[in-house]
Scaffold this motif. Structure first.
Motif, PDB file in Angstrom:
ATOM      1  N   THR A  39      47.370  49.938  -3.771  1.00 43.52           N
ATOM      2  CA  THR A  39      48.113  51.090  -3.281  1.00 43.52           C
ATOM      3  C   THR A  39      49.277  50.620  -2.422  1.00 43.52           C
ATOM      4  O   THR A  39      49.224  49.556  -1.804  1.00 43.52           O
ATOM      5  N   THR A  40      50.341  51.425  -2.376  1.00 44.85           N
ATOM      6  CA  THR A  40      51.493  51.124  -1.541  1.00 44.85           C
ATOM      7  C   THR A  40      52.066  52.419  -0.990  1.00 44.85           C
ATOM      8  O   THR A  40      52.111  53.444  -1.682  1.00 44.85           O
ATOM      9  N   GLY A  41      52.475  52.397   0.280  1.00 46.05           N
ATOM     10  CA  GLY A  41      53.050  53.581   0.912  1.00 46.05           C
ATOM     11  C   GLY A  41      53.459  53.299   2.346  1.00 46.05           C
ATOM     12  O   GLY A  41      53.087  52.265   2.914  1.00 46.05           O
ATOM     13  N   LYS A  42      54.196  54.216   2.928  1.00 45.39           N
ATOM     14  CA  LYS A  42      54.633  54.067   4.319  1.00 45.39           C
ATOM     15  C   LYS A  42      53.729  54.805   5.296  1.00 45.39           C
ATOM     16  O   LYS A  42      53.781  54.545   6.503  1.00 45.39           O
ATOM     17  N   TYR A  43      52.943  55.750   4.832  1.00 42.66           N
ATOM     18  CA  TYR A  43      51.972  56.475   5.663  1.00 42.66           C
ATOM     19  C   TYR A  43      52.608  57.068   6.924  1.00 42.66           C
ATOM     20  O   TYR A  43      52.000  57.093   7.987  1.00 42.66           O
ATOM     21  N   GLY A  44      53.849  57.541   6.808  1.00 45.35           N
ATOM     22  CA  GLY A  44      54.536  58.140   7.941  1.00 45.35           C
ATOM     23  C   GLY A  44      55.162  57.148   8.892  1.00 45.35           C
ATOM     24  O   GLY A  44      55.712  57.542   9.924  1.00 45.35           O
ATOM     25  N   THR A  45      55.105  55.851   8.603  1.00 46.36           N
ATOM     26  CA  THR A  45      55.718  54.823   9.444  1.00 46.36           C
ATOM     27  C   THR A  45      57.049  54.400   8.830  1.00 46.36           C
ATOM     28  O   THR A  45      57.470  54.913   7.787  1.00 46.36           O
ATOM     29  N   ILE A  92      45.567  43.459   3.191  1.00 44.70           N
ATOM     30  CA  ILE A  92      46.529  44.463   3.641  1.00 44.70           C
ATOM     31  C   ILE A  92      47.766  43.780   4.211  1.00 44.70           C
ATOM     32  O   ILE A  92      47.652  42.857   5.025  1.00 44.70           O
ATOM     33  N   THR A  93      48.931  44.200   3.752  1.00 43.71           N
ATOM     34  CA  THR A  93      50.203  43.667   4.223  1.00 43.71           C
ATOM     35  C   THR A  93      51.097  44.840   4.616  1.00 43.71           C
ATOM     36  O   THR A  93      51.360  45.718   3.787  1.00 43.71           O
ATOM     37  N   GLY A  94      51.565  44.862   5.874  1.00 42.38           N
ATOM     38  CA  GLY A  94      52.441  45.942   6.311  1.00 42.38           C
ATOM     39  C   GLY A  94      52.247  46.297   7.763  1.00 42.38           C
ATOM     40  O   GLY A  94      51.897  45.436   8.582  1.00 42.38           O
ATOM     41  N   SER A  95      52.433  47.568   8.087  1.00 44.11           N
ATOM     42  CA  SER A  95      52.399  48.037   9.465  1.00 44.11           C
ATOM     43  C   SER A  95      51.029  47.841  10.100  1.00 44.11           C
ATOM     44  O   SER A  95      49.998  48.118   9.483  1.00 44.11           O
ATOM     45  N   ASP A  96      51.033  47.375  11.361  1.00 38.98           N
ATOM     46  CA  ASP A  96      49.749  47.245  12.062  1.00 38.98           C
ATOM     47  C   ASP A  96      49.227  48.587  12.542  1.00 38.98           C
ATOM     48  O   ASP A  96      48.147  48.662  13.132  1.00 38.98           O
ATOM     49  N   ASN A  97      49.964  49.678  12.285  1.00 38.07           N
ATOM     50  CA  ASN A  97      49.482  51.021  12.603  1.00 38.07           C
ATOM     51  C   ASN A  97      48.533  51.553  11.535  1.00 38.07           C
ATOM     52  O   ASN A  97      47.846  52.548  11.761  1.00 38.07           O
ATOM     53  N   VAL A  98      48.515  50.917  10.364  1.00 41.28           N
ATOM     54  CA  VAL A  98      47.758  51.439   9.232  1.00 41.28           C
ATOM     55  C   VAL A  98      46.417  50.726   9.114  1.00 41.28           C
ATOM     56  O   VAL A  98      46.358  49.492   9.101  1.00 41.28           O
ATOM     57  N   ARG A 150      48.101  55.078  14.917  1.00 39.28           N
ATOM     58  CA  ARG A 150      48.771  54.941  16.212  1.00 39.28           C
ATOM     59  C   ARG A 150      50.233  55.339  16.080  1.00 39.28           C
ATOM     60  O   ARG A 150      50.735  55.565  14.987  1.00 39.28           O
ATOM     61  N   GLN A 151      50.924  55.379  17.219  1.00 38.65           N
ATOM     62  CA  GLN A 151      52.341  55.677  17.207  1.00 38.65           C
ATOM     63  C   GLN A 151      53.105  54.567  16.486  1.00 38.65           C
ATOM     64  O   GLN A 151      52.654  53.436  16.396  1.00 38.65           O
ATOM     65  N   THR A 152      54.274  54.893  15.980  1.00 36.21           N
ATOM     66  CA  THR A 152      55.054  53.957  15.175  1.00 36.21           C
ATOM     67  C   THR A 152      55.435  52.717  15.971  1.00 36.21           C
ATOM     68  O   THR A 152      55.807  52.787  17.133  1.00 36.21           O
ATOM     69  N   SER A 153      55.307  51.558  15.314  1.00 42.24           N
ATOM     70  CA  SER A 153      55.793  50.302  15.870  1.00 42.24           C
ATOM     71  C   SER A 153      56.415  49.498  14.736  1.00 42.24           C
ATOM     72  O   SER A 153      56.310  49.859  13.568  1.00 42.24           O
ATOM     73  N   THR A 154      57.077  48.400  15.061  1.00 41.16           N
ATOM     74  CA  THR A 154      57.746  47.580  14.056  1.00 41.16           C
ATOM     75  C   THR A 154      56.946  46.324  13.726  1.00 41.16           C
ATOM     76  O   THR A 154      57.411  45.467  12.982  1.00 41.16           O
ATOM     77  N   THR A 155      55.747  46.209  14.270  1.00 37.53           N
ATOM     78  CA  THR A 155      54.932  45.023  14.041  1.00 37.53           C
ATOM     79  C   THR A 155      54.311  45.058  12.646  1.00 37.53           C
ATOM     80  O   THR A 155      53.753  46.062  12.228  1.00 37.53           O
ATOM     81  N   THR A 156      54.421  43.943  11.932  1.00 33.26           N
ATOM     82  CA  THR A 156      53.814  43.831  10.613  1.00 33.26           C
ATOM     83  C   THR A 156      52.823  42.669  10.592  1.00 33.26           C
ATOM     84  O   THR A 156      52.893  41.775  11.431  1.00 33.26           O
ATOM     85  N   LYS A 211      41.714  43.312  12.390  1.00 31.18           N
ATOM     86  CA  LYS A 211      42.651  43.058  11.296  1.00 31.18           C
ATOM     87  C   LYS A 211      43.103  44.347  10.609  1.00 31.18           C
ATOM     88  O   LYS A 211      43.927  44.301   9.693  1.00 31.18           O
ATOM     89  N   GLY A 212      42.557  45.488  11.017  1.00 29.82           N
ATOM     90  CA  GLY A 212      42.895  46.748  10.372  1.00 29.82           C
ATOM     91  C   GLY A 212      42.248  46.932   9.020  1.00 29.82           C
ATOM     92  O   GLY A 212      42.670  47.770   8.220  1.00 29.82           O
ATOM     93  N   LEU A 213      41.171  46.172   8.748  1.00 29.08           N
ATOM     94  CA  LEU A 213      40.465  46.295   7.481  1.00 29.08           C
ATOM     95  C   LEU A 213      39.465  47.444   7.505  1.00 29.08           C
ATOM     96  O   LEU A 213      38.882  47.789   6.478  1.00 29.08           O
ATOM     97  N   GLY A 214      39.253  48.037   8.664  1.00 31.37           N
ATOM     98  CA  GLY A 214      38.349  49.163   8.850  1.00 31.37           C
ATOM     99  C   GLY A 214      38.405  49.605  10.291  1.00 31.37           C
ATOM    100  O   GLY A 214      39.130  49.027  11.111  1.00 31.37           O
ATOM    101  N   THR A 215      37.634  50.617  10.625  1.00 29.33           N
ATOM    102  CA  THR A 215      37.642  51.149  11.993  1.00 29.33           C
ATOM    103  C   THR A 215      36.663  50.422  12.907  1.00 29.33           C
ATOM    104  O   THR A 215      36.740  50.551  14.125  1.00 29.33           O
ATOM    105  N   GLY A 216      35.707  49.700  12.322  1.00 30.13           N
ATOM    106  CA  GLY A 216      34.676  49.049  13.119  1.00 30.13           C
ATOM    107  C   GLY A 216      33.535  49.969  13.516  1.00 30.13           C
ATOM    108  O   GLY A 216      32.625  49.550  14.233  1.00 30.13           O
TER     109      GLY A 216
END
Length: 250
Positions: free
Chosen positions: A31-37, A68-74, A82-88, A130-135
């Protein structure tokens, strides 16, 4: 991974593997998307799924390998949290272990009308850093009616999910709904489509709305192939995605 579970449920409702009890499935999902970021996020998964059927009961367990490759908000399986950031980042590892038990009530044997009731637990085994799940663990209850009219099977469902929260990640309970159909092309193949909706799980997130089309074919010797493509219609869903999986029935 949610799509894989729903598609499997739809096909199991048609007794796709009536000749045996245990099925193992694996494949590839993208899957690929911006998810609002502002950043595009790509998620790939290789699922490992085991299903056991006995009488009216279906027991299932699955765990994917996720990259997963992309925003650390996803967060995989949730979207923006989380709120938008530029960290990938790029991270990978085993995802969440999910187990479920389904009981099928056959309302009318002649018309193949029934209702599946499912209780599902997602264990928070994936690495949340790592953002692979919520824990955290999630608990679901789902009701999925279906009916067959000639070569067409109509199906739908509604679910309620109690998502686990932590101090670092506050999640809301969610409601999901889906509706679709499967058309039997011949004794070996079928095609279908499904609309899927889920309310947002965070204050900064978005509801999920997407359409999935799928093709399924028995290959003989206990094997079955399934391919699908998904188009998202909200910031809570990927822009698009697709995948293929192969199942073997013992």
């Amino acid at each position: 991974m949610k799509k894989l579970s729903l598609l499997a449920a739809a096909l199991l409702s048609q007794a796709a593997f009536a000749e045996g009890n245990f099925t193992f499935k694996t494949g590839y999902d993208y899957t690929t998307g911006k998810y609002g970021t502002d950043t595009r996020t790509e998620i790939t998964a290789i699922p490992f799924i085991g299903t056991y059927e006995s009488g009216n009961w279906t027991l299932k367990a699955s765990i994917p390998y996720v990259r997963i490759t992309g925003s650390d908000n996803v967060v995989a399986g949730v979207g923006a949290v989380r709120q938008t950031s530029t960290t990938t980042r790029t991270d990978s590892g085993m995802g969440d272990l999910t187990t479920s038990a389904t009981y099928s009530f056959m309302v009318d044997l002649k018309s193949q009308t029934g209702i599946d009731v499912t209780a599902k637990i997602k264990f928070g085994t994936a690495d949340s850093d790592k953002g692979l799940g919520t824990g955290e663990n999630d608990y679901w209850i789902m009701i999925d009616p279906y009916t067959r009219m000639g070569n067409v099977t109509w199906f739908g469902g509604i679910g309620y999910g109690m998502l686990g929260s932590s101090e670092a990640l506050k999640l809301k309970d969610v409601i999901s709904a889906n509706a679709g159909l499967s058309y039997k092309l011949d004794q070996q193949a079928s095609i279908g489509a499904m609309l899927d909706y889920r309310t947002k799980s965070t204050d900064v997130g978005f509801a999920q709305r997407e359409l999935t089309a799928f093709y399924s074919r028995k290959l003989g010797g206990g094997y079955k192939l399934q391919a699908y493509a998904t188009k998202g219609f909200s910031d809570g869903s990927p822009d698009w995605g697709g995948g293929v999986n192969v199942a073997y029935n013992f």
